[in-house]
Design a protein around this motif. Structure first.
Motif, mmCIF file in Angstrom:
data_model
loop_
_atom_site.group_PDB
_atom_site.id
_atom_site.type_symbol
_atom_site.label_atom_id
_atom_site.label_comp_id
_atom_site.label_asym_id
_atom_site.label_seq_id
_atom_site.Cartn_x
_atom_site.Cartn_y
_atom_site.Cartn_z
ATOM 1 N N ALA A 79 0.960 -1.270 0.088
ATOM 2 C CA ALA A 79 -0.114 -0.101 0.045
ATOM 3 C C ALA A 79 0.896 1.115 0.015
ATOM 4 O O ALA A 79 2.083 1.361 0.475
ATOM 5 C CB ALA A 79 -0.849 -0.137 1.109
ATOM 6 N N HIS A 80 0.272 2.245 -0.695
ATOM 7 C CA HIS A 80 1.089 3.541 -0.436
ATOM 8 C C HIS A 80 0.467 4.233 0.788
ATOM 9 O O HIS A 80 -0.974 4.698 0.916
ATOM 10 C CB HIS A 80 0.608 4.286 -1.759
ATOM 11 N N VAL A 81 1.322 4.513 1.658
ATOM 12 C CA VAL A 81 0.662 5.101 3.158
ATOM 13 C C VAL A 81 1.348 6.411 3.220
ATOM 14 O O VAL A 81 2.305 6.509 3.114
ATOM 15 C CB VAL A 81 1.235 3.850 4.124
ATOM 16 N N LEU A 82 0.264 7.358 4.047
ATOM 17 C CA LEU A 82 0.739 8.789 4.515
ATOM 18 C C LEU A 82 0.879 8.276 6.199
ATOM 19 O O LEU A 82 -0.141 7.950 6.716
ATOM 20 C CB LEU A 82 -0.191 9.811 4.300
ATOM 21 N N ASP A 83 2.019 8.387 6.496
ATOM 22 C CA ASP A 83 2.164 8.295 8.169
ATOM 23 C C ASP A 83 2.131 9.687 8.812
ATOM 24 O O ASP A 83 3.209 10.467 8.639
ATOM 25 C CB ASP A 83 3.606 7.616 8.468
ATOM 26 N N VAL A 84 1.138 9.896 9.353
ATOM 27 C CA VAL A 84 1.077 11.507 10.146
ATOM 28 C C VAL A 84 1.627 11.444 11.392
ATOM 29 O O VAL A 84 1.338 10.657 12.338
ATOM 30 C CB VAL A 84 -0.485 11.707 10.097
ATOM 31 N N GLY A 85 2.505 12.257 11.447
ATOM 32 C CA GLY A 85 3.441 12.282 12.985
ATOM 33 C C GLY A 85 4.377 11.136 12.843
ATOM 34 O O GLY A 85 4.374 10.401 13.808
ATOM 35 N N CYS A 86 5.123 11.006 11.910
ATOM 36 C CA CYS A 86 6.031 9.674 11.699
ATOM 37 C C CYS A 86 7.087 9.713 12.664
ATOM 38 O O CYS A 86 7.899 8.657 12.901
ATOM 39 C CB CYS A 86 6.727 9.785 10.400
ATOM 40 N N GLY A 87 7.449 10.451 13.379
ATOM 41 C CA GLY A 87 8.565 10.768 14.517
ATOM 42 C C GLY A 87 9.847 10.388 13.843
ATOM 43 O O GLY A 87 9.882 10.836 12.455
#
Length: 307
Positions: A79-87
């Motif tokens: 999947a193509h994922v957006l990691d919000v607040g990826c640290g």
């Protein structure tokens, strides 16, 4: 769809809250990483389990939380994922490495971006895990460009949660999934003592407010998501604040606190206050923790033409 962030509109100047969050994580990055490794979030245990001595199973427990959220939300391989607040990239590198996902991580902290990029290069995953400094509500990504949006313990720092759910719906492709794990507050009215405790946690952790898990579900549904579900993981994660697991060193006395604030900035003090406050929050039941998943609706099929 591969999105080139260099072509995205520049984010607006940071708000007061965003600037405070950025400063907090820039200041504490080395403290979190030295103590907890790549995952700056709760651990997950089965009933009856407890942390190992001196936090020995921290990595296993925090890795477990990531896997639990993947399974609960149904994040698909590739999947193509957006990691919000990826640290510093812990979740993104797991998704890119173990699941073969392409991940774009965004965080307010420039220091976290730099460290996450380094970790991606070291792991040979910089082609599939990319990191950018951006406000999650104003990333500049085009409509419907992600299969999944991942928000692991980041939504608490966003004041306008209705706007977050609306933006997530915009960014997801039809059928895409939103996966959230978050600190939360008990549904209903708190006692005066509980309310005071929650306000202390918010102040020290640079968070504007907490929502209950049912409130998160209502916000997702109001934004237009379907198949919204939540699970309460409070009992599974509460051991995270056990002193043997949290490993947050004690700073004895006001003089030591003043010296620490002078050396590193006053924002660092929130790191040391977090453990006892959260432990009390879980013990009183004022604080909870859980996961939420929601799916962007598929467009309705066109009715078949009559012959």
């Amino acid at each position: 769809m591969d999105v080139d962030m260099s072509a995205a509109p520049a984010s607006a100047a940071p708000s007061g809250l965003n600037a405070a969050v950025e400063r907090y994580y820039d200041t504490t990055l080395d403290l979190y990483e030295d103590l907890w490794g790549e995952h700056v979030h709760h651990g997950y245990w089965d009933p009856g389990e407890a942390p190992g001595a001196e936090g020995a199973d921290r990595r296993a427990a925090t890795d477990r939380l990531v896997r639990e959220l993947v399974a609960f939300a149904g994040i698909g391989a590739g999947a193509h994922v957006l990691d919000v607040g990826c640290g510093i990239g812990g979740s993104a590198l797991y998704l890119a490495g173990s699941l073969g996902c392409t991940v774009d991580g965004v965080t307010l902290s420039a220091a976290q971006v730099e460290r996450a990029r380094q970790k991606a290069r070291d792991a040979g995953l910089d082609g599939r895990a990319r990191f950018h400094q951006a406000d999650a509500l104003r990333t500049g990504y085009p409509d419907e460009c992600f299969d999944a949006i991942w928000a692991l313990e980041s939504l608490m720092h966003i004041a306008d949660r209705a706007a977050f759910f609306a933006e997530a719906l915009r960014l997801l492709r039809p059928g895409g999934v939103l996966a959230i794990a978050t600190w939360a507050v008990r549904e209903g009215e708190l006692s005066a003592e509980e309310d005071a405790l929650v306000k202390q946690i918010l102040r020290h952790q640079v968070m504007p407010s907490f929502s209950s898990l049912p409130q998160h579900e209502r916000l997702a549904a109001a934004a237009g998501f379907e198949r919204v579900a939540a699970v309460d993981w409070t009992a599974a994660v509460a051991n995270s604040w056990d002193p043997a697991f949290a490993l947050v060193p004690r700073v004895e006395g006001p003089r030591a606190m003043r010296e620490l604030a002078r050396d590193r900035g006053v924002d660092v003090l929130g790191f040391f206050y977090a453990g006892p406050l959260m432990l009390k929050g879980f013990e009183t039941g004022a604080m909870t923790y859980g996961a939420v998943r929601a799916v962007k609706p598929q467009p309705e099929a066109e009715p078949a033409a009559r012959p």
